[in-house]
Design a protein around this motif. Structure first.
Motif, PDB file in Angstrom:
ATOM      1  N   HIS A 130       0.880  47.532  15.115  1.00 24.75           N
ATOM      2  CA  HIS A 130      -0.506  47.022  14.871  1.00 24.75           C
ATOM      3  C   HIS A 130      -1.670  48.566  15.061  1.00 24.75           C
ATOM      4  CE1 HIS A 130       0.944  43.796  12.826  1.00 24.75           C
ATOM      5  NE2 HIS A 130       0.036  43.250  12.471  1.00 24.75           N
ATOM      6  N   GLU A 131      -2.011  48.758  15.416  1.00 22.83           N
ATOM      7  CA  GLU A 131      -3.375  49.611  16.003  1.00 22.83           C
ATOM      8  C   GLU A 131      -4.945  49.054  15.580  1.00 22.83           C
ATOM      9  OE1 GLU A 131      -3.043  53.553  13.808  1.00 22.83           O
ATOM     10  OE2 GLU A 131      -1.039  54.137  14.628  1.00 22.83           O
ATOM     11  N   LYS A 132      -4.998  49.876  16.835  1.00 21.20           N
ATOM     12  CA  LYS A 132      -7.148  49.020  16.513  1.00 21.20           C
ATOM     13  C   LYS A 132      -7.774  50.490  16.046  1.00 21.20           C
ATOM     14  CE  LYS A 132     -10.375  47.441  18.946  1.00 21.20           C
ATOM     15  NZ  LYS A 132     -11.211  48.337  18.575  1.00 21.20           N
ATOM     16  N   THR A 133      -8.328  49.659  14.765  1.00 17.42           N
ATOM     17  CA  THR A 133      -9.039  50.498  14.492  1.00 17.42           C
ATOM     18  C   THR A 133     -10.493  49.853  14.551  1.00 17.42           C
ATOM     19  OG1 THR A 133      -7.288  50.051  12.544  1.00 17.42           O
ATOM     20  CG2 THR A 133      -9.125  51.166  11.923  1.00 17.42           C
ATOM     21  N   THR A 134     -11.360  51.551  14.486  1.00 18.43           N
ATOM     22  CA  THR A 134     -12.549  51.337  14.205  1.00 18.43           C
ATOM     23  C   THR A 134     -13.159  51.504  13.185  1.00 18.43           C
ATOM     24  OG1 THR A 134     -12.424  52.254  16.589  1.00 18.43           O
ATOM     25  CG2 THR A 134     -14.490  52.313  14.798  1.00 18.43           C
ATOM     26  N   MET A 135     -13.818  50.459  13.170  1.00 19.16           N
ATOM     27  CA  MET A 135     -14.362  49.831  11.876  1.00 19.16           C
ATOM     28  C   MET A 135     -15.730  51.094  10.905  1.00 19.16           C
ATOM     29  SD  MET A 135     -13.503  49.178   8.474  1.00 19.16           S
ATOM     30  CE  MET A 135     -12.335  48.858   8.251  1.00 19.16           C
ATOM     31  N   ASP A 136     -16.278  51.391   9.905  1.00 19.63           N
ATOM     32  CA  ASP A 136     -17.379  52.186  10.029  1.00 19.63           C
ATOM     33  C   ASP A 136     -18.157  51.542   8.961  1.00 19.63           C
ATOM     34  OD1 ASP A 136     -16.063  53.986   8.153  1.00 19.63           O
ATOM     35  OD2 ASP A 136     -15.706  55.926   9.832  1.00 19.63           O
ATOM     36  N   ALA A 169      -0.189  53.332   2.195  1.00 20.33           N
ATOM     37  CA  ALA A 169      -0.174  52.143   3.810  1.00 20.33           C
ATOM     38  C   ALA A 169      -1.169  51.039   3.274  1.00 20.33           C
ATOM     39  CB  ALA A 169      -1.145  52.861   5.140  1.00 20.33           C
ATOM     40  N   ALA A 170      -0.211  49.998   3.849  1.00 17.78           N
ATOM     41  CA  ALA A 170      -1.005  48.553   3.550  1.00 17.78           C
ATOM     42  C   ALA A 170      -2.813  48.192   3.865  1.00 17.78           C
ATOM     43  CB  ALA A 170      -0.427  47.203   4.479  1.00 17.78           C
ATOM     44  N   LYS A 171      -3.006  48.014   2.668  1.00 13.87           N
ATOM     45  CA  LYS A 171      -4.164  47.449   2.336  1.00 13.87           C
ATOM     46  C   LYS A 171      -5.305  46.477   3.882  1.00 13.87           C
ATOM     47  CE  LYS A 171      -5.027  49.039  -1.189  1.00 13.87           C
ATOM     48  NZ  LYS A 171      -6.818  50.423  -2.091  1.00 13.87           N
ATOM     49  N   HIS A 172      -6.505  46.987   4.023  1.00 15.64           N
ATOM     50  CA  HIS A 172      -7.092  46.580   6.047  1.00 15.64           C
ATOM     51  C   HIS A 172      -6.712  44.979   5.562  1.00 15.64           C
ATOM     52  CE1 HIS A 172      -9.024  49.978   7.435  1.00 15.64           C
ATOM     53  NE2 HIS A 172      -8.656  50.704   6.056  1.00 15.64           N
ATOM     54  N   HIS A 193      -7.524  45.137  13.928  1.00 18.11           N
ATOM     55  CA  HIS A 193      -6.872  45.785  14.099  1.00 18.11           C
ATOM     56  C   HIS A 193      -6.172  46.568  12.660  1.00 18.11           C
ATOM     57  CE1 HIS A 193      -6.897  45.126  18.576  1.00 18.11           C
ATOM     58  NE2 HIS A 193      -4.901  46.332  18.237  1.00 18.11           N
ATOM     59  N   ARG A 194      -5.304  47.446  12.954  1.00 17.42           N
ATOM     60  CA  ARG A 194      -5.022  47.539  11.289  1.00 17.42           C
ATOM     61  C   ARG A 194      -3.118  48.118  11.000  1.00 17.42           C
ATOM     62  NH1 ARG A 194      -6.108  52.626   6.283  1.00 17.42           N
ATOM     63  NH2 ARG A 194      -5.529  51.226   5.008  1.00 17.42           N
ATOM     64  N   THR A 195      -1.781  47.250  10.225  1.00 21.06           N
ATOM     65  CA  THR A 195      -0.421  47.545  10.270  1.00 21.06           C
ATOM     66  C   THR A 195      -0.561  48.723   9.744  1.00 21.06           C
ATOM     67  OG1 THR A 195      -0.377  45.125   9.832  1.00 21.06           O
ATOM     68  CG2 THR A 195       1.146  46.351   9.617  1.00 21.06           C
ATOM     69  N   ARG A 196       0.319  49.543  10.424  1.00 15.38           N
ATOM     70  CA  ARG A 196       0.525  50.876   9.509  1.00 15.38           C
ATOM     71  C   ARG A 196       2.180  50.745  10.431  1.00 15.38           C
ATOM     72  NH1 ARG A 196      -3.165  54.564   8.365  1.00 15.38           N
ATOM     73  NH2 ARG A 196      -5.289  53.966   9.235  1.00 15.38           N
ATOM     74  N   ARG A 197       2.450  52.184   9.648  1.00 18.73           N
ATOM     75  CA  ARG A 197       4.529  52.216   9.917  1.00 18.73           C
ATOM     76  C   ARG A 197       4.645  53.375  10.727  1.00 18.73           C
ATOM     77  NH1 ARG A 197       8.106  48.789   9.163  1.00 18.73           N
ATOM     78  NH2 ARG A 197      10.025  50.837   8.760  1.00 18.73           N
ATOM     79  N   ARG A 198       4.996  53.905  11.909  1.00 12.87           N
ATOM     80  CA  ARG A 198       5.209  54.312  12.754  1.00 12.87           C
ATOM     81  C   ARG A 198       6.726  54.388  12.950  1.00 12.87           C
ATOM     82  NH1 ARG A 198       1.246  56.261  11.146  1.00 12.87           N
ATOM     83  NH2 ARG A 198      -0.740  56.362  12.408  1.00 12.87           N
TER      84      ARG A 198
END
Length: 547
Positions: free
Chosen positions: A244-250, A184-187, A233-238
């Motif tokens: 672009h998927e909503k991403t919860t950062m921790d 996956a691409a980097k953040h 959001h983070r870019t992914r391949r689906r």
């Protein structure tokens, strides 16, 4: 008695032999659908189980073949080794028990990638126990030539599995040397068709801001909260598409990001290290010096040896202008601290030089010195006039134009993704309405359906937000009177801020740093766009001095 001919003997032999592939009426056969997707890395690009089922079902409808509703089989297991797929074994038992006549699958490698089970399938075909096989992406005819080609397909699948490990290792090494993204691409970045990584619009800016916040000694909790509250959001391949998927950062993920040398242009995988900026027009998110400063390292060599274990620094209390105050003697950042005066019920912020080689080592300056300069500067330096306002408008118009182009592109892309998802959801719902009672299959489709519905909802919200933002972009340029009011009242507005964190945030929006000599302020650097506004104002008044 009539004499028997060779033709009569042939017919008798045919009756004893049973039906051949050419004799079977395929329209009367009962087919099972078998879908398999391994969790192994090499098969991540294979279609999802529900997608395999849907395409096989459509394939059967086109050929007018009958699907047994109780034998739509899905399995998430590897086929590299024999005897580890229980549902595949149950399917063969159903065929041997004359409950099913044939199998439809996406490709032969879905049925087997090992020679034992491949041989078993061909043996069952030879014995007419499996009456027919059909593949959506492979042509098979149930005759001698067809079985030979099927055997070759199984051998190729077996060979693929056997040599995959070596190929992957060699491919990984070559791709890294070419600066290409493996997974996956980097953040903050997206991956193009050549596997190069490029800044991903707003997401790139958010991750860049995260690094800048860390440079300002913001805590991981504060940075994670900032990213989450700004809809990162983070870019992914689906399914072979970029989403672009909503991403919860921790804190854990954020800590790994901040220690990743990729963001300053150095890609490391195992023992292979490359400079991305020498390979293509890679855009680093931060400089090497900034990366070293964030991770408190003296060289990039030490950065490449960073431990994966996150290091907690605890809560930072003295967070007013931390890392913004510089010693004029040695050029090092002064250490921020707080002196408590319990009797006076007050706290005093100070900045101390901790460079043992500096003549100012151990000596400090009060934050009051900087704050008094700041108030005085904002009261005396009138950055708001018509010439400055024109420069502001010109700058903002360029920003708005670029933003509208970016938003328009995002809106078109989101609209296409929305339409594709709606079509897929319609297929899923149609399947669920007419499928059998296999709870595992229904559960798989329901899970996929809910995920797609949630994805569609997120896309629709993002699309609505983008359209609203596109409509409102021009309103970000304030009129001249509001511009004057905002800039002329900066000093008074800052004086009224009681919360130290809010005050720190506001100051950082205006100033990049302050240089102190002894207990006096020697120089300062303004943040953008204030630096540009000051230059414009100085040109208008003929001033060029700095206090």
């Amino acid at each position: 008695m009539q004499e028997k001919t060779p033709a009569d003997l042939l017919e008798a032999l045919k009756l004893l032999q049973g039906p051949t592939g050419d004799d079977i009426d395929l329209t009367e056969c009962r087919y099972a659908i078998y879908a398999r997707k391994s969790t192994d890395n090499e098969e991540r690009q294979v279609k999802s189980l529900p997608d395999q089922v849907l395409e096989c079902q459509q394939f059967a409808e086109d050929l007018e073949l009958k699907i047994h509703p109780n034998y739509i089989v899905q399995e998430a297991e590897s086929a590299k080794e024999p005897g580890i797929r229980p549902r595949f074994r149950e399917l063969l038992q159903a065929i041997e028990g004359d409950k099913v006549d044939g199998i439809i699958a996406w490709h032969p490698d879905r049925l087997s990638r090992n020679m034992k089970e491949a041989g078993e399938i061909i043996d069952l075909l030879d014995k007419k126990i499996i009456k027919d096989l059909k593949f959506k992406s492979f042509t098979f005819e149930n005759n001698t030539s067809g079985k030979m080609l099927l055997g070759i397909a199984f051998v190729i699948s077996k060979q693929y599995s056997d040599k995959l490990s070596d190929d992957v290792k060699r491919g990984v090494k070559n791709r890294i040397k070419e600066g290409k993204c493996l997974n996956a691409a980097k953040h903050g970045y997206y991956k193009d068709k050549n596997r190069f990584q490029w800044p991903d619009g707003d997401n790139y800016q958010l991750i860049k801001r995260a690094f800048q916040m860390r440079l300002q000694n913001k805590t991981l909790d504060e940075i994670a909260e900032y990213l989450n509250s700004n809809n990162y959001h983070r870019t992914r391949r689906r399914d072979d598409k970029t989403v672009h998927e909503k991403t919860t950062m921790d804190k854990k993920n954020l800590s790994l990001i901040l220690r990743d040398t990729f963001y300053c242009g150095v890609l490391k995988y195992g023992e292979t290290i490359v400079n991305l900026t020498e390979i293509y027009d890679f855009t680093p998110l931060i400089t090497v010096d900034e990366f070293l400063q964030i991770n408190k390292l003296s060289s990039i060599d030490k950065a490449l040896k960073l431990s994966k274990k996150a290091r907690s620094k605890g809560n930072i209390k003295a967070d007013l202008m931390r890392d913004m105050v510089i010693c004029a003697k040695c050029g090092e950042t002064l250490q921020a601290g707080i002196t408590n005066k319990p009797k006076a019920n007050k706290k005093y912020f100070y900045y101390r030089c901790d460079n043992t080689g500096c003549e100012r080592y151990g000596k400090s300056v009060r934050a009051k010195v900087i704050m008094e300069f700041l108030y005085d500067y904002l009261e005396k330096n009138n950055l708001a006039n018509k010439k400055v306002y024109k420069a502001y408008v010109k700058q903002m118009e360029k920003f708005v134009e670029d933003k509208r182009i970016e938003l328009n592109s995002s809106i078109r892309s989101l609209g296409q993704r929305q339409n594709n998802l709606k079509q897929k959801l319609e297929k899923y719902r149609d399947f669920l309405a007419g499928c059998g009672n296999d709870e595992e299959v229904r559960a798989s489709f329901m899970k996929e359906l809910k995920q797609k519905e949630a994805e569609l909802k997120a896309i629709e919200k993002e699309l609505a937000d983008k359209k609203t933002l596109y409509t409102n972009t021009k309103s970000v340029i304030v009129d001249y009177n509001i511009f004057l009011e905002l800039y002329n009242n900066l000093a008074n507005s800052i004086k009224e801020i009681a919360d130290m964190k809010v005050l720190d945030t506001v100051i950082r929006q205006i100033f990049l740093n302050f240089t102190v000599e002894g207990e006096k302020l020697a120089n300062y650097t303004l943040n953008s766009p204030f630096g540009e506004l000051e230059k414009t104002a100085n040109v208008a008044t003929g001033r060029s001095d700095r206090t």
